[in-house]
Design an enzyme around this catalytic site. Sequence first.
Site, mmCIF file in Angstrom:
data_model
loop_
_atom_site.group_PDB
_atom_site.id
_atom_site.type_symbol
_atom_site.label_atom_id
_atom_site.label_comp_id
_atom_site.label_asym_id
_atom_site.label_seq_id
_atom_site.Cartn_x
_atom_site.Cartn_y
_atom_site.Cartn_z
ATOM 1 N N GLU A 73 35.221 -16.007 54.932
ATOM 2 C CA GLU A 73 35.247 -14.910 53.980
ATOM 3 C C GLU A 73 34.494 -15.254 52.614
ATOM 4 O O GLU A 73 34.194 -16.251 52.074
ATOM 5 C CB GLU A 73 36.861 -14.709 53.499
ATOM 6 C CG GLU A 73 36.879 -13.447 52.627
ATOM 7 C CD GLU A 73 38.371 -13.333 52.191
ATOM 8 O OE1 GLU A 73 38.761 -14.269 51.209
ATOM 9 O OE2 GLU A 73 39.264 -12.509 52.626
ATOM 10 N N TYR A 132 32.434 -6.991 49.690
ATOM 11 C CA TYR A 132 33.270 -7.863 50.512
ATOM 12 C C TYR A 132 32.923 -8.075 52.045
ATOM 13 O O TYR A 132 32.384 -7.096 52.601
ATOM 14 C CB TYR A 132 34.816 -7.453 50.539
ATOM 15 C CG TYR A 132 35.690 -8.082 51.539
ATOM 16 C CD1 TYR A 132 36.469 -9.233 51.012
ATOM 17 C CD2 TYR A 132 35.722 -8.148 52.965
ATOM 18 C CE1 TYR A 132 37.398 -9.836 51.510
ATOM 19 C CE2 TYR A 132 36.587 -8.819 53.469
ATOM 20 C CZ TYR A 132 37.465 -9.867 52.982
ATOM 21 O OH TYR A 132 38.031 -10.555 53.806
#
Length: 393
Positions: free
Chosen positions: A197, A106
């Site tokens: 993101e 992530y």
Amino acid sequence: MDLVEFQGKQLFARNGVPVPPPGDIARTVEEAVTSAERILGGGTSAVVVKAQVKVGGRGKAGGVRLARSVEEAREAAEAILGLDIKGHEVRVLYMEPASDIVEEYYLSVMHDRVNKGDLIICSRQGGVDIEEVNRTDPDAVVKRQVVPSERVDGLSRTVALEIVTQADLPVEVRESAADLLVALFGAYLAEDATLAEINPLIRTPDDRVVALDAKVSLDENAAFRHGELAEWRIDGIDGDDPLETRAREQGMQYVKLDGDVGVLGNGAGLVMATLDVVAQNGGRAANFLDVGGGASAESMAASLKLVLSDPAVKSVFINIFGGITRGEDVARGVLGALEQLGEFPQQLIVRLDGTNAEEGRRILEEAAHPSIIPAPTMQEAAALAVASARSAA
Ligand code: GDP
Ligand code: MN
């Protein structure tokens, strides 16, 4: 505004953030099949069929499927088109050459309202809900505040390397992940994003890192710096009110609401206060439009035309505070607009205040236009506008 995945990947690509090979947009099963033929014919062993909606968790909802043949791609497209994902109907698919995944991480850069700054977040545990990871295993999520000089000079490679190392990304991919983070941060700044993101950031069998997903939000207040912002709006995904779109194209601030009093004012604060007095008088605004600083006949006509073209509008409350724009100019602007507009059934309740307001009111009274009801105070204007909407309904 939020971008869908394929747009986010385009934005990443032009800023040097590695993404999978380009895919195709498909709005029908036939388009999906054509794309699958192209992708699978090009030697890729599988194609991913991905719902393009502005919500996360598409995978879990059945909106992401891997297809190894054209027939499988057809089935996937049939299954995903029309699917409801958290209230969003899927009308657009992204067909992408599938990537081989060794691990999922992530990585994100986001604006942090609480600390009024930007935050870089990195975790070795990706492809899952990062907030859940943060709750259950906060140590697995590295958060680093961006310092002001980094907004000017960019993120140094040394700092990027520190971040991915602290997040315990495997040593084989640290260097390339650090490069990717520097590029991601550059993209975030250059594009005036409030969120960039990547979940998951994948490690491929040949130890590259690639953004497999992209969630990007752009700051609309910086739209003037990006001529192409309107191009990000796509049919079938941006279900915006057509009047909102028209207003945006004309540089006006218009918001659709669900009542029946049209509200037109100058300045955001005054417009908000106008909505309040309408509500206090038992009415509901149908929309509001901030005409901004000036109130020329042209801008008044354009604004009024927009507000009146909303079929829900039963009366219009025009609330103008004269500052640099003087009352008499506003009054002439309103009258000039009515000449341009021709006939319409709604009453316009006009309240003028500020510079030369009396002169403006006098001009309106003298004109005695059948569509205009001048009102001396905001309270009285609101009461009249609500009553007028009610009797018209
Ligand atoms: P989200 O569920 O909306 O976040 O959609 P993602 O784009 O993140 O996809 C969800 C999951 O599908 C990923 O975490 C991957 O595990 C899987 N996935 C997506 N694209 C590919 C791909 O190209 N190859 C493989 N093997 N899996 C993929
Ligand atoms: Mn994802």
